[in-house]
Design a protein around this motif. Structure first.
Motif, PDB file in Angstrom:
ATOM      1  N   THR A  17      78.693  81.960  72.528  1.00 33.28           N
ATOM      2  CA  THR A  17      79.644  81.994  73.645  1.00 33.28           C
ATOM      3  C   THR A  17      81.051  81.659  73.140  1.00 33.28           C
ATOM      4  O   THR A  17      81.218  80.968  72.129  1.00 33.28           O
ATOM      5  CB  THR A  17      79.239  81.013  74.763  1.00 33.28           C
ATOM      6  OG1 THR A  17      79.141  79.691  74.232  1.00 33.28           O
ATOM      7  CG2 THR A  17      77.909  81.414  75.370  1.00 33.28           C
ATOM      8  N   PHE A  18      82.034  82.181  73.876  1.00 35.46           N
ATOM      9  CA  PHE A  18      83.447  81.997  73.534  1.00 35.46           C
ATOM     10  C   PHE A  18      84.109  81.331  74.732  1.00 35.46           C
ATOM     11  O   PHE A  18      84.011  81.830  75.855  1.00 35.46           O
ATOM     12  CB  PHE A  18      84.114  83.348  73.226  1.00 35.46           C
ATOM     13  CG  PHE A  18      83.508  84.009  72.020  1.00 35.46           C
ATOM     14  CD1 PHE A  18      82.268  84.626  72.099  1.00 35.46           C
ATOM     15  CD2 PHE A  18      84.163  83.981  70.810  1.00 35.46           C
ATOM     16  CE1 PHE A  18      81.685  85.202  70.982  1.00 35.46           C
ATOM     17  CE2 PHE A  18      83.595  84.564  69.681  1.00 35.46           C
ATOM     18  CZ  PHE A  18      82.348  85.173  69.762  1.00 35.46           C
ATOM     19  N   GLU A  19      84.762  80.211  74.487  1.00 41.72           N
ATOM     20  CA  GLU A  19      85.355  79.452  75.578  1.00 41.72           C
ATOM     21  C   GLU A  19      86.805  79.120  75.268  1.00 41.72           C
ATOM     22  O   GLU A  19      87.220  79.164  74.099  1.00 41.72           O
ATOM     23  CB  GLU A  19      84.566  78.131  75.798  1.00 41.72           C
ATOM     24  CG  GLU A  19      83.095  78.314  76.151  1.00 41.72           C
ATOM     25  CD  GLU A  19      82.873  78.708  77.629  1.00 41.72           C
ATOM     26  OE1 GLU A  19      83.867  78.937  78.365  1.00 41.72           O
ATOM     27  OE2 GLU A  19      81.699  78.788  78.038  1.00 41.72           O
ATOM     28  N   GLY A  20      87.531  78.778  76.304  1.00 37.90           N
ATOM     29  CA  GLY A  20      88.936  78.402  76.129  1.00 37.90           C
ATOM     30  C   GLY A  20      89.695  78.655  77.416  1.00 37.90           C
ATOM     31  O   GLY A  20      89.175  79.286  78.335  1.00 37.90           O
ATOM     32  N   ILE A  21      90.928  78.173  77.430  1.00 34.53           N
ATOM     33  CA  ILE A  21      91.750  78.361  78.617  1.00 34.53           C
ATOM     34  C   ILE A  21      92.234  79.814  78.690  1.00 34.53           C
ATOM     35  O   ILE A  21      92.032  80.597  77.754  1.00 34.53           O
ATOM     36  CB  ILE A  21      92.956  77.393  78.620  1.00 34.53           C
ATOM     37  CG1 ILE A  21      93.794  77.599  77.348  1.00 34.53           C
ATOM     38  CG2 ILE A  21      92.481  75.949  78.765  1.00 34.53           C
ATOM     39  CD1 ILE A  21      95.159  76.950  77.416  1.00 34.53           C
ATOM     40  N   GLU A  22      92.862  80.122  79.781  1.00 34.98           N
ATOM     41  CA  GLU A  22      93.480  81.434  80.004  1.00 34.98           C
ATOM     42  C   GLU A  22      94.391  81.798  78.822  1.00 34.98           C
ATOM     43  O   GLU A  22      95.152  80.963  78.326  1.00 34.98           O
ATOM     44  CB  GLU A  22      94.323  81.305  81.285  1.00 34.98           C
ATOM     45  CG  GLU A  22      95.132  82.491  81.656  1.00 34.98           C
ATOM     46  CD  GLU A  22      94.285  83.584  82.271  1.00 34.98           C
ATOM     47  OE1 GLU A  22      94.833  84.677  82.417  1.00 34.98           O
ATOM     48  OE2 GLU A  22      93.112  83.354  82.580  1.00 34.98           O
ATOM     49  N   GLY A  23      94.271  83.037  78.351  1.00 33.91           N
ATOM     50  CA  GLY A  23      95.160  83.520  77.292  1.00 33.91           C
ATOM     51  C   GLY A  23      94.851  82.958  75.910  1.00 33.91           C
ATOM     52  O   GLY A  23      95.656  83.088  74.992  1.00 33.91           O
ATOM     53  N   SER A  24      93.674  82.373  75.736  1.00 26.58           N
ATOM     54  CA  SER A  24      93.369  81.765  74.425  1.00 26.58           C
ATOM     55  C   SER A  24      92.970  82.810  73.395  1.00 26.58           C
ATOM     56  O   SER A  24      92.902  82.510  72.200  1.00 26.58           O
ATOM     57  CB  SER A  24      92.285  80.686  74.560  1.00 26.58           C
ATOM     58  OG  SER A  24      91.153  81.180  75.230  1.00 26.58           O
ATOM     59  N   GLY A  25      92.654  84.031  73.834  1.00 29.99           N
ATOM     60  CA  GLY A  25      92.354  85.106  72.883  1.00 29.99           C
ATOM     61  C   GLY A  25      90.883  85.471  72.804  1.00 29.99           C
ATOM     62  O   GLY A  25      90.469  86.212  71.905  1.00 29.99           O
ATOM     63  N   LYS A  26      90.077  84.989  73.745  1.00 32.93           N
ATOM     64  CA  LYS A  26      88.623  85.233  73.692  1.00 32.93           C
ATOM     65  C   LYS A  26      88.295  86.721  73.639  1.00 32.93           C
ATOM     66  O   LYS A  26      87.500  87.151  72.802  1.00 32.93           O
ATOM     67  CB  LYS A  26      87.924  84.602  74.911  1.00 32.93           C
ATOM     68  CG  LYS A  26      88.035  83.097  74.975  1.00 32.93           C
ATOM     69  CD  LYS A  26      87.423  82.539  76.237  1.00 32.93           C
ATOM     70  CE  LYS A  26      88.319  82.667  77.443  1.00 32.93           C
ATOM     71  NZ  LYS A  26      88.520  83.917  78.074  1.00 32.93           N
TER      72      LYS A  26
END
Ligand code: Z5A
Length: 215
Positions: free
Chosen positions: A6-15
């Motif tokens: 899984t790929f996680e992060g805030i908005e615009g993080s590049g997922k």
């Protein structure tokens, strides 16, 4: 090979950008991989996504939480489990950690309630590895705004949240990574995209080699 990443992060993080590059890398290695996302990885999920991101007035916090859980239950039943059962690498743009970060650390819903709901919605299906793309909130929001051409009308409800909310979400992800060091790999997503992709790819490659050798 049955591996769930899984790929996680805030908005615009590049997922999305990183998942596309890793999908291409795996296909060049003749390793079957499926790219999917939450919310919206199924037909039902697309409907739920529209409700979650666009409907006004916004759902209350509990309704929002249950909609994310319904999206995930369908996603697992229809897409993730069948793909893993057929020996495919699954790359998912967001999964249960997003619920903990956004609804838990962001909205303040009890983490204990989230954990119980997670058990019900996912039967405790956990990723083999989670790549957290971490970067300052301001940078992520600026990237997202640039991508959308500053068109405020196309913003989703989450993008329109306060800086404080996005900071709480980012910190939530970092706390989750600290609590689960074996599963998480934290990547500095402020780097140029090619460096982020190279780092993410090397983590994926290492996991796939480890999984292959353990069979
Ligand atoms: N949500 C929730 O609350 N609870 C849950 O359980 C789940 C989700 C599952 C879904 O929104 C929202 O639902 C999400 C959390 C909530 N809201 N927020 N915020 P979405 O799917 O529409 O949005 P997103 O998941 O945040 O993804 P995104 O906006 O598409 O961002 P991304 O995929 O991480 O980034 P990207 O599209 O790859 O890159 C954004 C732009 O930056 C693009 O122009 C790139 O070219 C550029 N970029 C990317 N990386 C770089 C680097 N390294 N340097 C320079 N430029 C870059």
């Amino acid at each position: 090979m049955s591996v769930f990443i899984t790929f996680e992060g805030i908005e615009g993080s590049g997922k999305s950008s990183v998942i596309a590059a890793i999908g291409k890398f795996l296909s060049e290695q003749n390793c079957p991989a499926l790219q999917t996302r939450e919310p919206g990885g199924t037909e039902l999920g697309q409907e739920i996504r529209r409700i979650l991101l666009q409907t006004t007035p916004a759902p209350c916090h509990l309704a929002e939480l249950l909609l994310f859980a319904a999206d995930r239950a369908q996603h697992i039943a229809q897409v993730i489990r069948p793909a893993l059962d057929s020996g495919t690498v699954v790359l998912s743009d967001r999964y249960a950690d997003s619920t903990l970060a956004y609804q838990g650390y962001g909205r303040g819903v009890s983490l204990e309630l989230l954990s119980r709901l997670h058990t019900i919605a996912t039967a405790d299906l956990a990723p083999d590895m989670t790549l957290l793309l971490d970067l300052p909130v301001q940078t992520g929001l600026e990237r997202a705004a640039l991508r959308r051409g500053e068109d405020q009308a196309s913003w989703t409800r989450f993008e329109a949240e306060t800086l404080e909310f996005h900071e709480a979400v980012r910190n939530g992800f970092l706390v989750l990574a600290q609590k689960n060091p074996q599963r998480f790999r934290v990547i500095n997503a402020s780097q140029p995209l090619t460096d982020v992709i190279n780092e993410a790819t090397s983590h994926v490659e290492a996991l796939i080699k480890l999984t292959a050798n353990s069979r």
